[in-house]
Design an enzyme around this catalytic site. Structure first.
Site, PDB file in Angstrom:
ATOM      1  N   GLU A  92       1.111  -1.697   0.025  1.00  0.00           N
ATOM      2  CA  GLU A  92      -0.243   0.184   0.123  1.00  0.00           C
ATOM      3  C   GLU A  92       0.669   1.128  -0.231  1.00  0.00           C
ATOM      4  OE1 GLU A  92      -1.932  -2.826   2.460  1.00  0.00           O
ATOM      5  OE2 GLU A  92       0.057  -3.045   2.041  1.00  0.00           O
ATOM      6  N   CYS A 120      -2.632  -3.206   7.326  1.00  0.00           N
ATOM      7  CA  CYS A 120      -1.742  -3.390   9.194  1.00  0.00           C
ATOM      8  C   CYS A 120      -2.196  -1.891   9.442  1.00  0.00           C
ATOM      9  CB  CYS A 120      -0.458  -3.350   8.708  1.00  0.00           C
ATOM     10  SG  CYS A 120       0.491  -1.671   8.233  1.00  0.00           S
ATOM     11  N   CYS A 123      -0.753   1.056   6.911  1.00  0.00           N
ATOM     12  CA  CYS A 123      -0.770   1.158   6.119  1.00  0.00           C
ATOM     13  C   CYS A 123      -2.550   1.664   5.817  1.00  0.00           C
ATOM     14  CB  CYS A 123      -1.029   0.082   5.208  1.00  0.00           C
ATOM     15  SG  CYS A 123       0.484  -0.496   5.041  1.00  0.00           S
TER      16      CYS A 123
END
Length: 194
Positions: A92, A120, A123
């Site tokens: 990302e 996560c 990101c």
């Protein structure tokens, strides 16, 4: 009933029928738009899966991402943490960096991000900071996902930006790729120990 009352009732019936027909047409158009969006979501998620395969070819966890703006892919990325020896080399983050360069702005308003695995915390935070309004997720990440699994950074009301999320697009393909990767990794590690 007199003639005047009948005319009024007929006008009411006609208005009601016209309103119902207009609503039915609007519902049909909405359904067609939703079906078209589903097709586009699958198409772009498959492109994210292609990026994930690049990560797998490097021995990286297979996570891929694409960012779409006005029907064009403007950013691509895949996981390269071990290859680059960098915590920041997530799919990302790479895609956001590339998309920002294409648009010449850190704000990615009007974009749609497709990612094979739920982002996560790093990101998800970058997606919120980049003002990306829509994210499409393939597989969920029950151990570290921050779009609803562990927590949801996309829907915190106190933030000045929230993200609309579509879940489970190409879920089986995304999950299978990750499962196959980790099964292979465990087999390799077991063989190396022996």
């Amino acid at each position: 009933m007199n003639e005047m009352t009948e005319k009024r009732l007929e006008k009411i019936r006609q208005r009601r029928q016209a309103k119902e027909e207009k609503q039915a047409q609007a519902d049909l158009e909405k359904k067609k738009a939703e079906e078209q969006q589903k097709k586009e979501d699958i198409r772009y998620m498959r492109q994210a899966l292609t990026q994930a395969k690049k990560a797998m070819a490097l021995g990286e966890t297979p996570i891929g991402c694409v960012i779409v703006y006005e029907g064009k892919v403007i950013g691509r990325g895949y996981n390269r943490r071990n290859t680059d020896k960098s915590t920041l080399s997530h799919a990302e983050i790479t895609a956001i960096r590339k998309a920002s360069k294409v648009l010449g702005d850190w704000r990615l308003e009007g974009c749609r991000l497709y990612v094979t695995l739920e982002p996560c915390q790093m990101c998800a935070g970058a997606i919120v900071q980049a003002r990306i309004p829509q994210v499409v997720i393939g597989a969920m990440n029950p151990k570290a996902g921050c779009a609803g699994s562990v927590l949801n950074l996309f829907q915190i009301e106190q933030f000045n930006h929230q993200v609309e999320v579509t879940y489970d697009v190409c879920k089986d393909e995304c999950s299978k790729m990750l499962k196959d990767f980790f099964q292979g990794l465990r087999r390799r590690l077991k063989t190396e120990k022996e």
